[in-house]
Design a protein around this motif. Structure first.
Motif, PDB file in Angstrom:
ATOM      1  N   LEU A 196      83.443   8.723  36.502  1.00  0.00           N
ATOM      2  CA  LEU A 196      82.722   7.478  36.791  1.00  0.00           C
ATOM      3  C   LEU A 196      82.772   6.532  35.600  1.00  0.00           C
ATOM      4  O   LEU A 196      82.943   5.321  35.750  1.00  0.00           O
ATOM      5  CB  LEU A 196      81.268   7.789  37.156  1.00  0.00           C
ATOM      6  CG  LEU A 196      81.040   8.479  38.506  1.00  0.00           C
ATOM      7  CD1 LEU A 196      79.565   8.813  38.669  1.00  0.00           C
ATOM      8  CD2 LEU A 196      81.530   7.614  39.657  1.00  0.00           C
ATOM      9  N   GLU A 197      82.637   7.090  34.393  1.00  0.00           N
ATOM     10  CA  GLU A 197      82.668   6.248  33.203  1.00  0.00           C
ATOM     11  C   GLU A 197      84.045   5.623  33.011  1.00  0.00           C
ATOM     12  O   GLU A 197      84.165   4.481  32.555  1.00  0.00           O
ATOM     13  CB  GLU A 197      82.271   7.064  31.980  1.00  0.00           C
ATOM     14  CG  GLU A 197      80.790   7.456  31.969  1.00  0.00           C
ATOM     15  CD  GLU A 197      80.423   8.275  30.748  1.00  0.00           C
ATOM     16  OE1 GLU A 197      81.291   9.006  30.244  1.00  0.00           O
ATOM     17  OE2 GLU A 197      79.280   8.191  30.311  1.00  0.00           O
ATOM     18  N   LEU A 198      85.107   6.361  33.368  1.00  0.00           N
ATOM     19  CA  LEU A 198      86.451   5.817  33.238  1.00  0.00           C
ATOM     20  C   LEU A 198      86.662   4.618  34.162  1.00  0.00           C
ATOM     21  O   LEU A 198      87.490   3.747  33.881  1.00  0.00           O
ATOM     22  CB  LEU A 198      87.490   6.906  33.557  1.00  0.00           C
ATOM     23  CG  LEU A 198      87.599   8.055  32.546  1.00  0.00           C
ATOM     24  CD1 LEU A 198      88.557   9.105  33.064  1.00  0.00           C
ATOM     25  CD2 LEU A 198      88.044   7.545  31.187  1.00  0.00           C
ATOM     26  N   LEU A 199      85.929   4.572  35.265  1.00  0.00           N
ATOM     27  CA  LEU A 199      86.077   3.487  36.225  1.00  0.00           C
ATOM     28  C   LEU A 199      85.212   2.275  35.879  1.00  0.00           C
ATOM     29  O   LEU A 199      85.275   1.260  36.565  1.00  0.00           O
ATOM     30  CB  LEU A 199      85.715   3.977  37.634  1.00  0.00           C
ATOM     31  CG  LEU A 199      86.688   4.983  38.263  1.00  0.00           C
ATOM     32  CD1 LEU A 199      86.108   5.526  39.560  1.00  0.00           C
ATOM     33  CD2 LEU A 199      88.048   4.344  38.504  1.00  0.00           C
ATOM     34  N   GLN A 200      84.422   2.384  34.835  1.00  0.00           N
ATOM     35  CA  GLN A 200      83.496   1.308  34.522  1.00  0.00           C
ATOM     36  C   GLN A 200      84.091   0.328  33.507  1.00  0.00           C
ATOM     37  O   GLN A 200      84.928   0.689  32.687  1.00  0.00           O
ATOM     38  CB  GLN A 200      82.183   1.880  33.961  1.00  0.00           C
ATOM     39  CG  GLN A 200      81.380   2.645  34.992  1.00  0.00           C
ATOM     40  CD  GLN A 200      80.157   3.285  34.371  1.00  0.00           C
ATOM     41  OE1 GLN A 200      80.165   3.680  33.220  1.00  0.00           O
ATOM     42  NE2 GLN A 200      79.099   3.381  35.156  1.00  0.00           N
ATOM     43  N   SER A 201      83.585  -0.888  33.572  1.00  0.00           N
ATOM     44  CA  SER A 201      83.938  -1.891  32.578  1.00  0.00           C
ATOM     45  C   SER A 201      83.206  -1.571  31.275  1.00  0.00           C
ATOM     46  O   SER A 201      82.247  -0.790  31.272  1.00  0.00           O
ATOM     47  CB  SER A 201      83.521  -3.275  33.069  1.00  0.00           C
ATOM     48  OG  SER A 201      82.100  -3.373  33.106  1.00  0.00           O
ATOM     49  N   PRO A 202      83.605  -2.165  30.156  1.00  0.00           N
ATOM     50  CA  PRO A 202      82.885  -1.938  28.900  1.00  0.00           C
ATOM     51  C   PRO A 202      81.407  -2.281  28.999  1.00  0.00           C
ATOM     52  O   PRO A 202      80.567  -1.587  28.429  1.00  0.00           O
ATOM     53  CB  PRO A 202      83.617  -2.849  27.912  1.00  0.00           C
ATOM     54  CG  PRO A 202      85.001  -2.963  28.464  1.00  0.00           C
ATOM     55  CD  PRO A 202      84.835  -2.963  29.960  1.00  0.00           C
ATOM     56  N   GLU A 203      81.072  -3.362  29.732  1.00  0.00           N
ATOM     57  CA  GLU A 203      79.666  -3.744  29.878  1.00  0.00           C
ATOM     58  C   GLU A 203      78.894  -2.704  30.675  1.00  0.00           C
ATOM     59  O   GLU A 203      77.753  -2.377  30.347  1.00  0.00           O
ATOM     60  CB  GLU A 203      79.562  -5.114  30.561  1.00  0.00           C
ATOM     61  CG  GLU A 203      80.118  -6.271  29.755  1.00  0.00           C
ATOM     62  CD  GLU A 203      81.636  -6.344  29.800  1.00  0.00           C
ATOM     63  OE1 GLU A 203      82.211  -7.088  28.967  1.00  0.00           O
ATOM     64  OE2 GLU A 203      82.255  -5.660  30.645  1.00  0.00           O
ATOM     65  N   GLN A 204      79.513  -2.164  31.730  1.00  0.00           N
ATOM     66  CA  GLN A 204      78.865  -1.128  32.527  1.00  0.00           C
ATOM     67  C   GLN A 204      78.659   0.146  31.718  1.00  0.00           C
ATOM     68  O   GLN A 204      77.618   0.793  31.805  1.00  0.00           O
ATOM     69  CB  GLN A 204      79.692  -0.841  33.774  1.00  0.00           C
ATOM     70  CG  GLN A 204      79.666  -1.963  34.804  1.00  0.00           C
ATOM     71  CD  GLN A 204      80.668  -1.766  35.914  1.00  0.00           C
ATOM     72  OE1 GLN A 204      81.679  -1.073  35.735  1.00  0.00           O
ATOM     73  NE2 GLN A 204      80.417  -2.366  37.070  1.00  0.00           N
ATOM     74  N   ARG A 205      79.680   0.484  30.932  1.00  0.00           N
ATOM     75  CA  ARG A 205      79.541   1.681  30.088  1.00  0.00           C
ATOM     76  C   ARG A 205      78.408   1.523  29.087  1.00  0.00           C
ATOM     77  O   ARG A 205      77.659   2.465  28.824  1.00  0.00           O
ATOM     78  CB  ARG A 205      80.854   1.959  29.342  1.00  0.00           C
ATOM     79  CG  ARG A 205      81.965   2.488  30.215  1.00  0.00           C
ATOM     80  CD  ARG A 205      83.082   3.061  29.354  1.00  0.00           C
ATOM     81  NE  ARG A 205      84.306   3.271  30.097  1.00  0.00           N
ATOM     82  CZ  ARG A 205      85.378   3.871  29.609  1.00  0.00           C
ATOM     83  NH1 ARG A 205      85.373   4.317  28.361  1.00  0.00           N
ATOM     84  NH2 ARG A 205      86.466   4.029  30.339  1.00  0.00           N
ATOM     85  N   ALA A 206      78.287   0.340  28.506  1.00  0.00           N
ATOM     86  CA  ALA A 206      77.233   0.106  27.518  1.00  0.00           C
ATOM     87  C   ALA A 206      75.858   0.241  28.158  1.00  0.00           C
ATOM     88  O   ALA A 206      74.945   0.851  27.586  1.00  0.00           O
ATOM     89  CB  ALA A 206      77.394  -1.278  26.885  1.00  0.00           C
ATOM     90  N   ALA A 207      75.696  -0.312  29.361  1.00  0.00           N
ATOM     91  CA  ALA A 207      74.415  -0.206  30.060  1.00  0.00           C
ATOM     92  C   ALA A 207      74.128   1.239  30.429  1.00  0.00           C
ATOM     93  O   ALA A 207      72.984   1.721  30.294  1.00  0.00           O
ATOM     94  CB  ALA A 207      74.425  -1.083  31.310  1.00  0.00           C
ATOM     95  N   LEU A 208      75.151   1.971  30.891  1.00  0.00           N
ATOM     96  CA  LEU A 208      74.966   3.375  31.245  1.00  0.00           C
ATOM     97  C   LEU A 208      74.654   4.207  30.008  1.00  0.00           C
ATOM     98  O   LEU A 208      73.814   5.120  30.060  1.00  0.00           O
ATOM     99  CB  LEU A 208      76.220   3.910  31.935  1.00  0.00           C
ATOM    100  CG  LEU A 208      76.170   5.380  32.389  1.00  0.00           C
ATOM    101  CD1 LEU A 208      75.053   5.588  33.403  1.00  0.00           C
ATOM    102  CD2 LEU A 208      77.515   5.812  32.969  1.00  0.00           C
TER     103      LEU A 208
END
Length: 363
Positions: A241-253
Motif C-alpha cells: 500500500l505504501e508503494l502505491l502512495q504519493s510522497p504526500e500520502q506516505r507522509a500523512a500515513l
C-alpha cells in the motif's frame, strides 16, 4: 446509542448494515457456567479501576483525574460500540479538513454505502472474536465529562485466559493494565484526541487522489515488490500500500503510524513494567500471549495479514522497544516529554531510532 446517530455528514459507509452483518456472522463466545461468567464480569470491573491506579503511579500521568469502571461487554455489544466509535472518529477527522468532497464524496471508490457496510461488518465479525479490550477515545462521555469508553470483551478475555492456561485474576489485571493505559493517554493529554483526528483528516484528504494517479505508480510498485521477493524480504500488505502512495500520502500515513505505534508500545511497556508488582505470573503470560499473537491456522494468518493485524503486532514490539529505551536513558519523566506538545511526538523514523528522538527533544 445508534452507531450512526452522531454522524450528520453524508455517509459512504452504512454502519447499521455493518453492525447487522457482524452480529449475524460472529461466532458465539465460549460456554461457561453462569457463576463463572458473573465472577469474570465483577473481576473485570474491579480490575479496570485498580489497573488505572497502578498505571498512574507508574507513569505519573493523570494523578488528579477521576477513575471509572470499564464497560464489560459481550461480542455483539463490542461490535456496536466499535461501530459507534469509528463513525465518531471519522466524523471528527472530517471536521478537521475543509474538503467538502470528502464529506459527501466517494472515499471507497464505487462501492455503495450498503455494500461498504457489509464489508466493514465482515471485518468487525472477525475482530469481534479476537479483541480483548479497547479504549475508544471518541465514544460517549464518561465520568465527570471525560470522553471515551473502556470496553472489556468478557467472552474473549475468558477464552484467551483458558487457552493460555494462566491464572484468571492475573490475566484479567494484565489486560486491564494495557487498556487503562490507553484511557489515561487520551484523558491526561488534553490535545491528543484532537491531534489524532486532525492527522486522520489529513490522511483522508491525501487519499482523495483519483484512480488514475494510483495507476501511474502501479508499475513501479510491482517492480519493487518483485525485487523484494527476489531478496526474500516481502514488504507485506502494508508495504505494498505504501508503494502505491504519493510522497504526500506516505507522509500523512507515517504520522498516523508513528503515533499509533507510540500509543500501543507505551501501553505494552507499562503493562509489563507494572506487572511484576500486581501480576505474579506476568512473565508466563507475556511469553504465552506473544506466542498466541504469532500463531493461528493458515486462514487466520491470511485474514490477519489482509486486515493489517500482523502490522499492528509489529507496532506493539517497535513501540514498546522505543518506550523501554527512552525510559532507560532519561527515566519516565523524560519519556513523558512526548505528551508535552504535538511537536514532541516521535516521527516514524525515530520510533526505530529512539536516540534520535532523545537528541531532538532533550538536546
Amino acid at each position: 446509542m445508534n452507531a450512526t446517530s452522531a454522524v450528520e455528514a453524508p455517509r459512504t459507509l452504512d454502519w447499521n448494515v455493518a453492525v447487522g452483518t457482524a452480529v449475524r456472522l460472529m461466532k458465539p463466545g465460549p460456554e461457561v457456567p453462569r457463576s463463572e461468567a458473573a465472577r469474570a464480569v465483577r473481576s473485570l470491573r474491579r480490575c479496570s479501576v485498580e489497573a488505572e491506579s497502578h498505571v498512574r503511579e507508574q507513569t505519573g500521568l493523570g494523578l488528579d483525574l477521576p477513575i471509572a469502571e470499564g464497560d464489560v461487554v459481550d461480542r455483539p455489544d463490542w461490535v456496536r460500540g466499535a461501530a459507534f466509535g469509528l463513525s465518531e472518529m471519522t466524523s471528527a477527522a472530517l471536521a478537521t479538513v475543509e474538503s467538502q468532497s470528502l464529506r459527501g464524496g466517494d472515499l471507497l471508490g464505487e462501492l455503495s454505502a450498503r455494500s461498504a457496510g457489509v464489508q466493514a461488518g465482515v471485518v468487525l465479525a472477525y475482530l469481534g472474536g479476537k479483541v480483548l479490550g479497547q479504549f475508544d477515545p471518541y465514544g460517549e462521555s464518561g465520568v465527570d465529562g471525560q470522553r471515551g469508553r473502556l470496553l472489556l470483551v468478557a467472552p474473549n478475555i475468558v477464552a484467551a485466559q483458558q487457552s493460555l492456561g494462566v491464572p484468571a485474576d492475573d490475566f484479567l489485571m494484565w489486560v486491564c493494565l494495557h487498556e487503562s493505559t490507553h484511557r489515561l493517554q487520551f484523558n491526561a493529554v488534553p490535545w491528543l484526541r484532537e491531534h489524532f483526528a486532525a492527522g486522520l483528516g489529513e490522511l483522508l484528504t491525501q487519499m482523495e487522489g483519483g484512480t488514475g494517479e494510483l495507476l501511474t505508480r502501479l508499475p513501479n510498485a510491482v517492480r519493487e515488490v518483485r525485487t523484494a521477493r527476489r531478496a526474500d524480504s516481502s514488504p507485506g500488505v502494508v508495504g505494498i500500500l505504501e508503494l502505491l502512495q504519493s510522497p504526500e500520502q506516505r507522509a500523512a500515513l507515517d504520522r498516523i503510524i508513528a503515533i499509533s505505534t507510540l500509543l500501543e508500545g507505551h501501553a505494552d511497556h507499562v503493562m509489563d513494567a507494572v506487572g511484576p508488582q500486581v501480576v505474579p505470573s506476568v512473565g508466563t503470560i507475556r511469553r504465552r500471549f506473544t506466542e498466541r499473537r504469532a500463531g493461528g491456522g493458515l486462514l487466520d494468518r491470511i485474514l490477519r495479514s489482509l486486515l493489517g493485524v500482523d502490522a499492528k503486532i509489529r507496532q506493539y514490539a517497535q513501540g514498546a522497544a522505543f518506550t523501554e529505551h527512552v525510559v532507560d536513558r532519561v527515566g519516565m519523566s523524560g519519556f513523558n516529554a512526548v505528551w508535552a506538545e504535538p511537536g514532541n511526538l516521535p516521527a516514524r523514523a525515530e520510533i526505530t531510532d529512539p536516540d534520535a528522538w532523545i537528541r531532538r527533544v532533550h538536546g
